[in-house]
Design an enzyme around this catalytic site. Structure first.
Site, PDB file in Angstrom:
ATOM      1  N   ASP A 232       0.795  -1.231   0.000  1.00  0.00           N
ATOM      2  CA  ASP A 232       0.000   0.000   0.000  1.00  0.00           C
ATOM      3  C   ASP A 232       0.831   1.287   0.000  1.00  0.00           C
ATOM      4  OD1 ASP A 232      -1.800  -1.993   0.518  1.00  0.00           O
ATOM      5  OD2 ASP A 232      -2.399  -1.246   2.488  1.00  0.00           O
TER       6      ASP A 232
ATOM      7  N   GLU B 249     -10.671  -1.539   3.600  1.00  0.00           N
ATOM      8  CA  GLU B 249      -9.354  -1.065   4.015  1.00  0.00           C
ATOM      9  C   GLU B 249      -9.069   0.286   3.365  1.00  0.00           C
ATOM     10  OE1 GLU B 249      -6.620  -4.872   4.685  1.00  0.00           O
ATOM     11  OE2 GLU B 249      -7.010  -4.513   2.564  1.00  0.00           O
TER      12      GLU B 249
END
Length: 525
Positions: free
Chosen positions: A51, A228
């Site tokens: 990420d 998320e």
């Protein structure tokens, strides 16, 4: 991102510049020449990346932090890697910013970072506005809490806040990925936090003390995977004086083409609560390889831009990509905005304008022409590995026209992209461009993305090709699909034509440009 806890890593409250030589300066001459290594996408010199985190612009440079395992090229032992750039394309690797604390609060999961210009946190020393990172600590006991770190030297060194955690775990397993921004109406900091099937909003005056504001629960029909990496921002509707709020949420599993992808919701945020103006699931990108999207905001010359980047991978096969000594990459940065459509307000995207500076020679350019069969625009000559392809279908071809873009080599490897305006839809087939990934069924699946309704004048498509990825965009429309591929030899041939044997195709225009390799053209390459 939550997953199986990885190896224990180094700990420490402060990381000095130059401590990690692998993360300083431009790419080493021997690096960035490996098979599959992207030429204009961000990758670390080695090991695992996922990420994007902590994206901000400090007035001079873009900062990109990211989930990083410095010990292996599979997920585990999460740290924050760090890189900076003046143009979003040429990146300078910096020392690891935040180190895992396996014997204290844990590993450094995803989050965000801000420039605390008013020193509301009190972390500043009077010389420069402090940079404050807000992130999830994940302990070896799978407990997730929210913590702070700060820098008083423009991100060169970072110190953990002695009062961590600033938000304790309320007894839930998935409690992570804080995105923090300054809300101009309330005059306070607002945090969007992923809590499995909802986004919880918190408010703070000083980044240290947080109070719960509200929850946005997942609407029915928006999938059942874990949410998320939220991001909440305000954006103007193009061609109007109106604005809307956009909430990005990444979900795994449950994406349109399997595994993980990024959803978005358009609506209003009143400083406490987000209210969507639609209930259906909308997707930033229908491809399998765009996840954990996060944004920068930049103001320059009186213009405000919102730029997004994502992790170019999918949790169905992320740990198995056939690359070395690194694994994982970021998408090309994209400028996003809102447009009105008959279906409602929708998000549109295009590669950042800075990419034009990487354009080299124009390999092919042609105006309107009728195509009765497949042809090679460059007469069968080998093409550069890195390409920016723009084409338009002439609306006079009518609904039902189809186009096949075939990228191939003389070894039998090929990547197929088909546009069918009767759908309208885009499909991508990478079955013959899956070297090293054949055994992973999630990789070989058929990839499909819807097009905007067929326009009367033309349908315009843009395709960015790197050594192991393509990104497809519909002009004045959405990001269509981000797709990784892997081949033994470069796909150095291009063929375009109707996808149906008996059909004709009216091609409005076609331009193919070479893109410079940012990692091989730097001062140290």
């Amino acid at each position: 991102m939550d997953s199986k806890t990885g190896k224990s890593g180094a700990s420490g409250d402060e990381v000095a510049a130059g401590r990690d030589a692998n993360h300083v300066g431009h790419a080493e001459p021997a690096r960035y020449r490996e098979p599959h290594r992207p030429g204009f996408h961000f990758t670390p010199p080695e090991n695992w990346i996922n990420d994007p985190n902590g994206l901000f612009h400090d007035g001079e440079r873009f900062h990109l932090f990211y989930q990083y395992n410095p010990y292996d090229k599979v997920w585990g032992s999460m740290h924050w890697g760090h890189a900076v750039s003046a143009d979003l394309l040429h990146w300078e690797h910096r020392p690891i910013a935040l180190h895992a604390e396996p014997d204290k609060l844990g590993f450094i999961f995803s989050g965000s970072a801000v420039v605390d210009r008013d020193n509301s946190s009190g972390f500043g020393n009077g010389a420069l506005a402090p940079f404050v990172a807000v992130f999830t600590h994940h302990s070896r006991y799978d407990v997730q809490v929210q913590s702070l770190a700060y820098s008083n030297d423009r991100g060169n060194t970072w110190r953990m806040y002695d009062g961590n955690p600033v938000i304790a775990n309320p007894g839930v397993a998935d409690f992570r990925d804080p995105k923090v921004f300054r809300d101009r109406r309330s005059g306070r900091w607002v945090m969007a936090l992923a809590v499995r099937d909802r986004i919880s909003f918190y408010g703070s005056a000083n980044l240290k003390s947080w109070a719960k504001l509200s929850d946005f629960r997942r609407p029915a029909g928006a999938g059942a995977g874990v949410w998320e990496c939220p991001d909440l921002f305000e954006a103007r509707v193009r061609g109007t004086d109106e604005s809307r709020w956009v909430l990005l949420v990444s979900m795994n599993p449950g994406a349109p083409n399997g595994g993980s992808a990024t959803q978005y919701f358009v609506g209003d945020f009143d400083g406490r609560r987000f209210t969507p103006e639609h209930t259906e699931a909308l997707w930033m990108d229908h491809g399998p390889d765009q996840y954990a999207a996060n944004t920068w905001k930049i103001r320059s010359a009186g213009e405000e831009r919102r730029i997004v980047i994502g992790w170019m991978n999918n949790w169905d096969y992320a740990n198995h990509l056939p690359t070395a000594p690194w694994r994982g990459a970021m998408t090309v940065p994209r400028e996003i905005g809102l447009v009105r459509t008959a279906a409602g307000t929708r998000l549109v995207a295009e590669p950042v304008r800075e990419l034009q500076a990487l354009h080299g020679r124009t390999v092919h350019e042609s105006a309107a022409t009728a195509i009765e069969g497949p042809f090679e625009p460059c007469g069968g000559q080998a093409l550069p590995e890195l390409l920016d392809v723009e084409l338009a279908l002439d609306g006079r071809a009518g609904a039902g026209a189809s186009l096949l873009i075939r990228m191939f080599n003389d070894g039998g490897e090929e990547l197929l992209c088909e546009l069918d305006t009767s759908g309208p839809a885009l499909t991508v087939n990478r079955d013959a461009a899956a070297d090293g990934m054949e055994s992973y069924t999630g990789f070989a699946r058929r990839i499909a993305a819807p097009l905007q309704p067929w326009a009367a004048d033309s349908l315009r498509l843009r395709l960015l090709k790197d050594r192991s990825s393509i990104e497809l965009f519909q002009a004045d429309g959405p990001s269509l699909a981000t797709v990784n591929y892997f081949t033994e030899k470069p796909l150095d041939r291009l063929e375009i034509g109707p996808s149906r044997a008996a059909s004709r195709l009216a091609l409005g225009s076609l331009t193919i440009r070479e893109i410079a390799d940012v990692w091989r053209s730097g001062p140290d390459s």
